[in-house]
Design a protein around this motif. Structure first.
Motif, PDB file in Angstrom:
ATOM      1  N   ALA A   1       0.835  -1.212   0.000  1.00  0.00           N
ATOM      2  CA  ALA A   1       0.000   0.000   0.000  1.00  0.00           C
ATOM      3  C   ALA A   1       0.869   1.262   0.000  1.00  0.00           C
TER       4      ALA A   1
ATOM      5  N   MET B   1       2.390   1.667  -3.458  1.00  0.00           N
ATOM      6  CA  MET B   1       1.407   2.184  -4.424  1.00  0.00           C
ATOM      7  C   MET B   1       1.139   3.668  -4.193  1.00  0.00           C
TER       8      MET B   1
ATOM      9  N   ARG C   1       0.528   3.131 -10.579  1.00  0.00           N
ATOM     10  CA  ARG C   1      -0.215   2.814  -9.357  1.00  0.00           C
ATOM     11  C   ARG C   1      -1.426   1.944  -9.677  1.00  0.00           C
ATOM     12  N   SER C   2      -2.124   2.286 -10.759  1.00  0.00           N
ATOM     13  CA  SER C   2      -3.304   1.510 -11.159  1.00  0.00           C
ATOM     14  C   SER C   2      -2.923   0.089 -11.565  1.00  0.00           C
TER      15      SER C   2
ATOM     16  N   GLN D   1      -2.061  -1.856  -8.447  1.00  0.00           N
ATOM     17  CA  GLN D   1      -3.266  -2.137  -7.666  1.00  0.00           C
ATOM     18  C   GLN D   1      -4.075  -3.273  -8.286  1.00  0.00           C
TER      19      GLN D   1
ATOM     20  N   SER E   1      -2.176  -6.568  -7.783  1.00  0.00           N
ATOM     21  CA  SER E   1      -2.262  -7.093  -6.416  1.00  0.00           C
ATOM     22  C   SER E   1      -3.621  -7.719  -6.122  1.00  0.00           C
TER      23      SER E   1
ATOM     24  N   GLY F   1      -3.454  -8.500  -1.684  1.00  0.00           N
ATOM     25  CA  GLY F   1      -4.069  -7.447  -2.498  1.00  0.00           C
ATOM     26  C   GLY F   1      -5.269  -6.809  -1.815  1.00  0.00           C
TER      27      GLY F   1
ATOM     28  N   THR G   1      -5.393  -2.814  -0.675  1.00  0.00           N
ATOM     29  CA  THR G   1      -6.416  -1.897  -1.192  1.00  0.00           C
ATOM     30  C   THR G   1      -7.082  -1.118  -0.056  1.00  0.00           C
TER      31      THR G   1
ATOM     32  N   LEU H   1      -4.484   1.313   1.296  1.00  0.00           N
ATOM     33  CA  LEU H   1      -4.230   2.404   0.345  1.00  0.00           C
ATOM     34  C   LEU H   1      -5.290   3.491   0.485  1.00  0.00           C
TER      35      LEU H   1
END
Length: 299
Positions: A97, A100, A109-110, A113, A116, A177, A181, A184
């Motif tokens: 996180a 990212m 970053r996308s 993400q 993950s 992941g 998320t 993040l």
């Protein structure tokens, strides 16, 4: 003035009624699919069925289950897997996180993400089959990689010592992941002014991380920790597909024990006891974590 108040009350009642009707399908679904079966499970744990006739036996089923050595062995195996998988998953989720969040490119970053989160889109059965091939002691890719760098072949899923850590790897791969998320989202809610003020005061990036980032992420970390403990404790598919509880019951978890008690030995009442035991343990652990670890931080 009185008419306005009356109109407002009528509007509020109408709004509340509309809101209740919107959530009613979800409430009914929860009651029918989760609450009713759970209450029936609790009830069944106090009864014994013989020749189609159920009779109340009090705590006899609990005494029988708690006297079973295999039940406690399964509990210890579950505890070991949770102790390995949950903390490592949380730590890796925090690192991913943070990585990212600090990537300069939005596109990068996308991509990270989405990458993950990809393991979560793979079914647990498919992931278990893939990892059972990767960790196969004879022709698995893991042992081939070890052989290339001069490390002897490992037993992995066939080793009494290595089977729990190996199964934990599957859980960690799937769950990192999800945690990343959640964390993040927490990181992006922290005002950048805090870091700017810390930088002016001469704080190093490491100090800013431990004094600002981690304290302000506390709520998300607690949430992810509780979620991962519950997921690790409820591990079933990975174990059933890869080892079925072997070798010599060394990877037998409580859910595997529950499944075999119910559907292999047809002892549904004792299986209900195991289910109730799991629920109580997870409820207590989650409540303690929520109370002890959840500290509201304000700057």
């Amino acid at each position: 003035m009185r008419q306005k108040k009356e109109a407002y009350r009528k509007y509020s009642r109408h709004k509340a009624k509309a809101g209740f009707l919107f959530v009613l399908p979800a409430v009914l679904y929860f009651l029918i699919v989760y609450t009713y079966p759970f209450l029936e499970t609790i009830k069944m744990s106090f009864f014994k069925t013989k020749d189609g006739v159920s009779s109340f036996v009090g705590l006899k089923n609990y005494t029988s289950v708690f006297a079973d050595r295999l039940f406690w062995q399964s509990g210890i195996q579950t505890l070991k897997m949770t102790a390995i998988a949950a903390p490592i998953t949380v730590i890796l989720a925090i690192l991913v996180a943070v990585l990212m969040d600090r990537l300069p490119s939005r596109k990068m970053r996308s991509v990270l993400q989405v990458s993950s989160l990809l393991p979560m889109t793979v079914s647990l059965i498919a992931a278990s089959l893939i990892f059972s091939w990767i960790f196969d002691p004879s022709y698995g890719i893991a042992n081939r990689a070890f052989g290339a760098i001069g490390i002897a072949k490992q037993g992995f899923l066939t080793s009494k010592i290595q089977v729990i850590p190996t199964l934990s790897v599957i859980t960690i791969w799937i769950r990192v992941g999800f945690g990343a998320t959640i964390l993040l989202a927490g990181l992006q809610s922290i005002p950048s002014t805090y870091y700017e003020a810390a930088k002016i005061d001469g704080a190093t990036p490491a100090k800013a991380f431990f004094k600002i980032t981690l304290p302000l992420l506390n709520s998300q970390i607690v949430l992810v920790t509780i979620t991962e403990i519950i997921f690790s404790t409820k591990t079933f598919e990975q174990v059933y597909i890869t080892t079925s509880g072997g070798p010599v019951n060394c990877s037998r978890t409580l859910l595997i024990h529950l499944y075999e008690t119910a559907f292999k030995f047809n002892k549904y009442e004792e299986a209900s006891v195991i289910a109730v035991f799991l629920f109580v343990i997870l409820l207590v652990v989650s409540a303690v974590q929520w109370v002890v670890l959840r500290n509201k931080v304000e700057y």
